[in-house]
Design an enzyme around this catalytic site. Structure first.
Site, PDB file in Angstrom:
ATOM      1  N   ASN A   1      -4.690   5.486 -14.964  1.00 54.68           N
ATOM      2  CA  ASN A   1      -4.610   4.823 -13.659  1.00 54.68           C
ATOM      3  C   ASN A   1      -3.575   3.699 -13.764  1.00 54.68           C
ATOM      4  O   ASN A   1      -3.836   2.672 -14.378  1.00 54.68           O
ATOM      5  CB  ASN A   1      -6.001   4.268 -13.300  1.00 54.68           C
ATOM      6  CG  ASN A   1      -5.976   3.386 -12.062  1.00 54.68           C
ATOM      7  OD1 ASN A   1      -4.992   3.375 -11.313  1.00 54.68           O
ATOM      8  ND2 ASN A   1      -7.042   2.649 -11.839  1.00 54.68           N
TER       9      ASN A   1
ATOM     10  N   GLU B   1     -17.145   2.257 -15.376  1.00 52.96           N
ATOM     11  CA  GLU B   1     -16.198   1.184 -15.686  1.00 52.96           C
ATOM     12  C   GLU B   1     -16.891  -0.163 -15.482  1.00 52.96           C
ATOM     13  O   GLU B   1     -16.909  -0.687 -14.358  1.00 52.96           O
ATOM     14  CB  GLU B   1     -14.969   1.273 -14.771  1.00 52.96           C
ATOM     15  CG  GLU B   1     -14.148   2.527 -14.961  1.00 52.96           C
ATOM     16  CD  GLU B   1     -12.684   2.303 -14.587  1.00 52.96           C
ATOM     17  OE1 GLU B   1     -11.824   2.603 -15.417  1.00 52.96           O
ATOM     18  OE2 GLU B   1     -12.402   1.807 -13.481  1.00 52.96           O
TER      19      GLU B   1
ATOM     20  N   GLY C   1      -9.376  -4.608 -17.980  1.00 49.49           N
ATOM     21  CA  GLY C   1      -8.227  -5.491 -18.131  1.00 49.49           C
ATOM     22  C   GLY C   1      -8.512  -6.740 -18.942  1.00 49.49           C
ATOM     23  O   GLY C   1      -7.727  -7.692 -18.920  1.00 49.49           O
TER      24      GLY C   1
ATOM     25  N   SER D   1     -10.566  -1.302 -20.844  1.00 49.11           N
ATOM     26  CA  SER D   1      -9.944  -1.703 -22.112  1.00 49.11           C
ATOM     27  C   SER D   1      -9.955  -0.599 -23.167  1.00 49.11           C
ATOM     28  O   SER D   1     -10.103  -0.872 -24.361  1.00 49.11           O
ATOM     29  CB  SER D   1     -10.596  -2.986 -22.655  1.00 49.11           C
ATOM     30  OG  SER D   1     -10.360  -4.065 -21.759  1.00 49.11           O
TER      31      SER D   1
ATOM     32  N   LYS E   1      -2.484   1.781 -11.497  1.00 47.29           N
ATOM     33  CA  LYS E   1      -2.710   0.677 -10.557  1.00 47.29           C
ATOM     34  C   LYS E   1      -1.399   0.345  -9.832  1.00 47.29           C
ATOM     35  O   LYS E   1      -0.612   1.241  -9.553  1.00 47.29           O
ATOM     36  CB  LYS E   1      -3.319  -0.521 -11.288  1.00 47.29           C
ATOM     37  CG  LYS E   1      -4.552  -0.098 -12.116  1.00 47.29           C
ATOM     38  CD  LYS E   1      -5.344  -1.228 -12.654  1.00 47.29           C
ATOM     39  CE  LYS E   1      -6.551  -0.681 -13.427  1.00 47.29           C
ATOM     40  NZ  LYS E   1      -7.431  -1.713 -13.951  1.00 47.29           N
TER      41      LYS E   1
ATOM     42  N   GLU F   1     -11.819  -2.511  -8.489  1.00 45.79           N
ATOM     43  CA  GLU F   1     -10.855  -3.396  -7.804  1.00 45.79           C
ATOM     44  C   GLU F   1     -10.909  -3.183  -6.298  1.00 45.79           C
ATOM     45  O   GLU F   1     -10.714  -4.115  -5.515  1.00 45.79           O
ATOM     46  CB  GLU F   1      -9.450  -3.164  -8.388  1.00 45.79           C
ATOM     47  CG  GLU F   1      -9.331  -3.817  -9.758  1.00 45.79           C
ATOM     48  CD  GLU F   1      -8.401  -3.112 -10.729  1.00 45.79           C
ATOM     49  OE1 GLU F   1      -7.535  -2.341 -10.291  1.00 45.79           O
ATOM     50  OE2 GLU F   1      -8.565  -3.351 -11.949  1.00 45.79           O
TER      51      GLU F   1
ATOM     52  N   HIS G   1     -13.115   2.470  -7.078  1.00 48.70           N
ATOM     53  CA  HIS G   1     -12.695   1.667  -8.232  1.00 48.70           C
ATOM     54  C   HIS G   1     -13.177   0.235  -8.030  1.00 48.70           C
ATOM     55  O   HIS G   1     -13.192  -0.273  -6.904  1.00 48.70           O
ATOM     56  CB  HIS G   1     -11.164   1.710  -8.371  1.00 48.70           C
ATOM     57  CG  HIS G   1     -10.721   1.116  -9.677  1.00 48.70           C
ATOM     58  ND1 HIS G   1     -10.630  -0.233  -9.880  1.00 48.70           N
ATOM     59  CD2 HIS G   1     -10.389   1.706 -10.856  1.00 48.70           C
ATOM     60  CE1 HIS G   1     -10.247  -0.453 -11.139  1.00 48.70           C
ATOM     61  NE2 HIS G   1     -10.094   0.703 -11.742  1.00 48.70           N
TER      62      HIS G   1
HETATM   63  P1  13P Z   1      -7.871  -1.229 -18.311  1.00 46.29           P
HETATM   64  O1  13P Z   1      -7.787  -0.012 -19.194  1.00 46.29           O
HETATM   65  O2  13P Z   1      -6.553  -1.914 -18.118  1.00 46.29           O
HETATM   66  O3  13P Z   1      -8.971  -2.144 -18.765  1.00 46.29           O
HETATM   67  O4  13P Z   1      -8.288  -0.717 -16.856  1.00 46.29           O
HETATM   68  C1  13P Z   1      -9.339   0.171 -16.723  1.00 46.29           C
HETATM   69  C2  13P Z   1      -9.362   0.688 -15.339  1.00 46.29           C
HETATM   70  O5  13P Z   1      -9.652  -0.025 -14.401  1.00 46.29           O
HETATM   71  C3  13P Z   1      -8.987   2.096 -15.142  1.00 46.29           C
HETATM   72  O6  13P Z   1      -9.280   2.507 -13.847  1.00 46.29           O
END
Ligand code: 13P
Length: 254
Positions: free
Chosen positions: A9, A166, A172, A212, A11, A96, A94
């Site tokens: 992903n 997640e 992140g 992560s 983003k 976010e 997600h």
């Molecule tokens: P990271 O791997 O950067 O922690 O992000 C995970 C994520 O949100 C994948 O959708």
């Protein structure tokens, strides 16, 4: 046996040039693979220009989000019906989207239905906040998200469902869930899906871990019995790293 699925992903990252370079390098690094689905989930504007190189390289394409409705006066939205000619997978819910853009459980369910209605496969994201985990509510929160999203859909319509666990505190942050925590939640998700549908269906769907994931922890995560793949953010932006994460699927079930 469930086939592994590793998705990157991206983003809101990359220029079109970066994106083309990542795909080009990945395709060079990755031998054809039958034991894992590899999915690239770029920003919306790169979906069309990347479609050919992604598919030619043996990867699949996904989208990060979609609208609840299929068309109409919804300025700034992109509908699942628009994505359907290009994408196999679409992410719904997600963290976010839930926490930065206020998507409720109901909205996530609407998006899941839009993805199914348009013949694509949902990657339904669930996961708790740190406060919720610390308060011992992680299972309860994930169950609420699962029930809200899946209730009312038939298991036939959900046959290609992927659920991504997640935990929000792991996204992140460089602080991935421990393999024990990831396995425990993945097994719990399967139990909840079994209670909503049946055990056979729960055993058939794929569950990813995200948060992560990197080339160091991927082997341990991908070898967990109830974890069938990874949803990778930051580490999917470097072709070499993402390629090594995909290759870690080889350590699974061996
Ligand atoms: P990271 O791997 O950067 O922690 O992000 C995970 C994520 O949100 C994948 O959708």
């Amino acid at each position: 046996m469930r086939k592994a699925i590793v998705a990157g992903n991206w983003k809101m990252n990359t220029t079109l040039e970066d994106a083309a370079l990542i795909i080009g390098t990945l395709v060079q690094l990755q031998a054809p693979k039958s034991d894992v689905e590899r999915v690239i989930i770029p920003p919306f504007p790169w979906i069309v220009p990347l479609q050919q190189p992604v598919l030619d390289g043996g990867f699949m394409l996904g989208a990060q989000n979609c609208a609840v409705e299929d068309q109409g006066a919804f300025t700034g939205e992109v509908s699942a019906s628009m994505l359907a000619s290009f994408c196999t997978y679409v992410i719904a819910g997600h963290s976010e989207r839930r926490h930065l853009f206020g998507e409720t459980d109901d909205v996530v369910r609407g998006k899941l239905l839009a993805i199914l209605r348009n013949g694509m496969y949902p990657i339904l994201c669930v996961g708790e906040l740190l406060d919720e985990r610390d308060a011992g509510q992680a299972f309860e929160v994930v169950d609420r998200q699962l029930v809200a999203a899946l209730k009312g859909s038939s298991k036939e319509s959900l046959s290609e469902l992927v659920i991504a666990y997640e935990p929000v505190w792991a996204i992140g942050t460089g602080r991935a869930a421990t393999p024990d925590d990831a396995q425990q939640m993945a097994a719990h998700i399967r139990d909840t899906v079994a209670s909503l549908f049946d055990i056979g269906f729960a055993q058939s769907i794929r569950i990813q871990y995200g948060g992560s994931v990197n080339e160091t922890n991927a082997g341990a995560i991908l070898s967990l019995p109830d974890v069938d793949g990874a949803l990778v953010g930051g580490a999917s932006l470097k072709a070499e790293t993402f390629s090594r994460i995909i290759d870690a699927v080889g350590s699974r079930r061996s």
